[in-house]
Scaffold this active site. Structure first.
Site, short mmCIF file in Angstrom:
data_model
loop_
_atom_site.label_atom_id
_atom_site.label_comp_id
_atom_site.label_asym_id
_atom_site.label_seq_id
_atom_site.Cartn_x
_atom_site.Cartn_y
_atom_site.Cartn_z
N TYR A 78 10.98 -7.41 -0.05
CA TYR A 78 10.20 -6.82 -1.16
C TYR A 78 10.85 -7.15 -2.50
O TYR A 78 10.17 -7.52 -3.46
CB TYR A 78 10.15 -5.31 -0.92
N1 NAD Z 1 5.07 3.85 -4.34
C1 NAD Z 1 6.31 3.59 -4.74
O1 NAD Z 1 7.23 4.34 -4.48
C2 NAD Z 1 6.56 2.36 -5.57
C3 NAD Z 1 7.84 2.15 -6.11
C4 NAD Z 1 8.06 1.01 -6.87
C5 NAD Z 1 7.05 0.10 -7.08
N2 NAD Z 1 5.82 0.33 -6.53
C6 NAD Z 1 4.75 -0.65 -6.77
O2 NAD Z 1 3.68 0.00 -7.43
C7 NAD Z 1 2.47 -0.63 -7.06
C8 NAD Z 1 1.48 0.40 -6.52
O3 NAD Z 1 2.03 1.00 -5.39
P1 NAD Z 1 1.35 2.21 -4.60
O4 NAD Z 1 2.43 2.98 -3.96
O5 NAD Z 1 0.38 2.90 -5.48
O6 NAD Z 1 0.62 1.39 -3.43
P2 NAD Z 1 -0.83 1.51 -2.77
O7 NAD Z 1 -0.73 0.81 -1.46
O8 NAD Z 1 -1.35 2.91 -2.81
O9 NAD Z 1 -1.72 0.63 -3.76
C9 NAD Z 1 -1.61 -0.73 -3.82
C10 NAD Z 1 -3.02 -1.28 -3.93
O10 NAD Z 1 -2.94 -2.70 -4.06
C11 NAD Z 1 -3.98 -3.27 -3.31
N3 NAD Z 1 -3.63 -4.63 -2.94
C12 NAD Z 1 -2.56 -5.06 -2.22
N4 NAD Z 1 -2.61 -6.38 -2.04
C13 NAD Z 1 -3.74 -6.81 -2.68
C14 NAD Z 1 -4.36 -8.08 -2.84
N5 NAD Z 1 -3.82 -9.17 -2.28
N6 NAD Z 1 -5.50 -8.16 -3.53
C15 NAD Z 1 -6.06 -7.04 -4.07
N7 NAD Z 1 -5.54 -5.81 -3.94
C16 NAD Z 1 -4.39 -5.71 -3.25
C17 NAD Z 1 -4.11 -2.38 -2.08
O11 NAD Z 1 -5.39 -2.51 -1.45
C18 NAD Z 1 -3.88 -0.99 -2.69
O12 NAD Z 1 -5.09 -0.36 -3.07
C19 NAD Z 1 2.82 -1.71 -6.05
O13 NAD Z 1 2.96 -2.96 -6.70
C20 NAD Z 1 4.14 -1.24 -5.51
O14 NAD Z 1 4.91 -2.29 -4.98
C21 NAD Z 1 5.56 1.43 -5.78
#
Ligand code: NAD
Length: 260
Positions: free
Chosen positions: A164
């Protein structure tokens, strides 16, 4: 999050934003926040059903209009379609939030070829294609705000995050490179890097991998995950006109889990 009371009402009126990964979690919170400040918002995701639910939530938040774009943004054609649809409906793209992503979080040697590829596709290729699709229109108008959602785990080498972090580290690198390249075009490029965030995903992880959750939260001096609204708030700031002299930055929203 409700429609008013999030920042100064109307501060993004007239602005057009595309938010990727907006069907759920942090992306949806960001889209609601931008709409509440008056922006027209295009929600992009591959999860069509959730995207339609998100559309009505964002519409309820206010703003200058909402539209959805369904597609796998790790493919160039979907990213081009997103930008094309945005310009067709709203005539421009001012703000691009590259939030699509999400980890396949596991020890490096437990990954398969498929999970490694999915990790890079979701977190890095989505942003590369969307930046490539949006930048020409931003350059033409001499204005742009690109905000990527990276990860604080790149800075502290969190357990089980190697693959990641390879993807998110690439995104951090894309940020600095594009920021320099487009610095004189009125375009800023920044990354917001959260630690663990209180999302439905974290909720799922609590019963299935409590040890990992304890480790993730254990590195945060504030002793809790970030709220989605706390991440959205930083994205909102970087999307404003007044953030004009902030570019090429990776800004952690992390309760102090890395400092400086
Ligand atoms: N949740 C955490 O603790 C955290 C921490 C640090 C960073 N992040 C980052 O924040 C962002 C959002 O995370 P989240 O926890 O809300 O995740 P989530 O899984 O709820 O949302 C991510 C969304 O991205 C969409 N997605 C993924 N791949 C895709 C693609 N190829 N084309 C179109 N849509 C796509 C998914 O369908 C989903 O709706 C991500 O980039 C994640 O890596 C999250």
């Amino acid at each position: 999050m409700s429609g008013s009371g999030n920042g100064r009402a109307g501060v993004l009126a007239g602005r057009v934003a595309a938010v990727t990964g907006a069907a759920s979690g942090i992306g949806l919170a960001i889209a609601e926040r931008l709409a509440a400040s008056g922006a027209a918002v295009v929600l992009a995701d591959m999860a069509a059903d959730s995207l339609r639910v998100a559309e009505s939530r964002v519409a309820a938040a206010g703003g200058g209009g909402v539209m959805i774009s369904v597609g796998d943004l790790s493919r160039e054609d979907a990213a081009n379609r997103l930008v094309g649809q945005t310009i067709e409906r709203f005539h421009k793209i001012d703000i691009l939030v590259n939030n699509a992503g999400g980890g396949v979080i596991r020890p490096f040697l437990s990954h398969t070829a498929e999970t490694l590829k999915a990790t890079i596709d979701r977190n890095l290729w989505t942003a590369i294609w969307c930046c490539r699709a949006a930048l020409p229109a931003m350059v033409e108008r001499g204005y742009g705000r690109i905000v990527n959602i990276g990860a604080d785990s790149v800075r502290n080498g969190l357990w089980d995050h190697a693959a990641y972090n390879a993807a998110k580290g690439g995104l951090h690198g894309l940020t600095t490179g594009l920021a320099r390249e487009f610095a004189t075009s009125g375009i800023t490029v920044n990354t917001v890097a959260p630690c663990a965030v209180e999302t439905p995903r974290l909720e799922e992880l609590r019963p299935t991998n409590p040890e990992l959750v304890e480790r993730l939260l254990g590195v945060i001096p504030m002793g809790r995950p970030a709220e989605m609204s706390e991440v959205a708030s930083m994205v909102h700031y970087l999307a404003l006109d007044e953030a004009s002299f902030v570019t090429g930055q990776v800004i952690s929203v992390n309760g102090g889990s890395t400092m400086l």
